[in-house]
Design a protein around this motif. Sequence first.
Motif, short mmCIF file in Angstrom:
data_model
loop_
_atom_site.label_atom_id
_atom_site.label_comp_id
_atom_site.label_asym_id
_atom_site.label_seq_id
_atom_site.Cartn_x
_atom_site.Cartn_y
_atom_site.Cartn_z
N ALA A 50 -0.62 2.05 -8.90
CA ALA A 50 -2.21 0.86 -8.57
C ALA A 50 -2.35 0.31 -9.08
CB ALA A 50 -3.00 2.14 -7.89
N TYR A 82 2.44 -0.79 -6.34
CA TYR A 82 1.41 -1.00 -5.40
C TYR A 82 0.49 -2.24 -5.43
CZ TYR A 82 5.32 2.35 -3.72
OH TYR A 82 6.24 3.06 -3.66
N ASP A 83 -0.18 -2.72 -5.09
CA ASP A 83 -1.21 -3.20 -4.95
C ASP A 83 -2.92 -2.33 -4.71
OD1 ASP A 83 -0.42 -5.81 -4.79
OD2 ASP A 83 -0.26 -6.25 -3.10
N VAL A 84 -2.49 -1.06 -3.46
CA VAL A 84 -3.60 0.18 -3.04
C VAL A 84 -2.86 0.73 -2.82
CG1 VAL A 84 -4.66 0.48 -1.50
CG2 VAL A 84 -4.44 -1.51 -2.52
N VAL A 85 -3.29 2.38 -3.42
CA VAL A 85 -2.64 3.26 -3.47
C VAL A 85 -3.65 4.38 -3.19
CG1 VAL A 85 -1.95 5.75 -4.80
CG2 VAL A 85 -1.20 3.49 -5.28
N VAL A 115 0.54 -1.69 0.34
CA VAL A 115 -0.04 0.00 -0.33
C VAL A 115 0.42 1.16 -0.15
CG1 VAL A 115 -1.95 1.50 1.20
CG2 VAL A 115 -2.03 -1.03 1.57
N LEU A 172 -7.25 1.98 -5.86
CA LEU A 172 -6.75 3.83 -5.91
C LEU A 172 -8.03 4.25 -5.10
CD1 LEU A 172 -4.88 6.08 -6.36
CD2 LEU A 172 -5.75 6.29 -8.57
#
Length: 329
Positions: free
Chosen positions: A251, A223-226, A155, A255
């Motif tokens: 991402a 990243y998996d998540v932003v 993340v 997102l």
Amino acid sequence: MARAGVSTAPLSRLHPLPPPRPALLHHHPQAHVLLRPQRKAPSTAAAALPTAADLPLLSLPAAAAAAAALAAAVSLSDPERRRRAQAEAAGGGDKEAVRAYFNSTGFERWRKIYGSATEGVNRVQLDIREGHAQTVAKALAMLRDSPLQLAGATVCDAGCGTGSLSIPLAAEGADVLASDISAAMVSEAQRQAQAALAAQPAGSPFRMPRFEVRDLESLEGRYDVVVCLDVLIHYPREEARAMIRHLASLAGKRLLISFAPSTLYLDFLKRVGELFPGPSKATRAYLHAERDIEDALREAGWRVANRGFISTQFYFAKLFDAVPAGSSS
């Protein structure tokens, strides 16, 4: 700072904005704030208004002097003029002004707002704290309700502030990169994360976040998540659209972005509030139309999967949870 009971229903199911209140929009760099004007005590004796015939006529020199005084007052209250001076003093444009603000007076103010202490924190700051806490809680709820497993997920918390989101994510076992333009904010986030780590029970999945002092433009990696909460208020329309495209490029699966919504009501309050000088308006405040944010996401190949609206007395924000356009989640 998260609070329970925050709705994660789609925006279409949420109640509309309340009817206009007698308030002024007063800019906060990481929140969206309404300040009520102070009411004057009623006069004990009502004086009769003079008729037009009773009013003295102004001579031409007097009228010119009055016009000059009015122009001077408007000039001094001009928010753009004040902010240009602030940016020049900081050595550049918006970014430099934001960095200087959050490394000085802004840091002290927002540390109180993002903190948990109540001493020395006024009613408006407590309300902003509640609004930001609701945004963090709703972002966490969206991530927990998604198919993504937070434990082990990478993340990027872009604009982490004092770690109000980074630390709960780390407690879930996420591998978090927490960045902020302000070195003072990053230092405080590190301090709070270390305190949280020390308080973890044995076997906790807590993973200490990695902290970096960076602006959003210089972020890199995958990243998996932003997540970017309460930051786009510093970016004008085109720069915000470009920044969303940049964040989307980092991402992989989700997102999350929050922003100050642009409506006729809030735009009007913001314009009126900007006429009144104040140290909190050291940086510009930009409201954004929902369509602009969606267009930027669409251009980057993303779509909005979930929407949220956060509203307290002095804080307003919309939260978008976006996924790649071809995703079924």
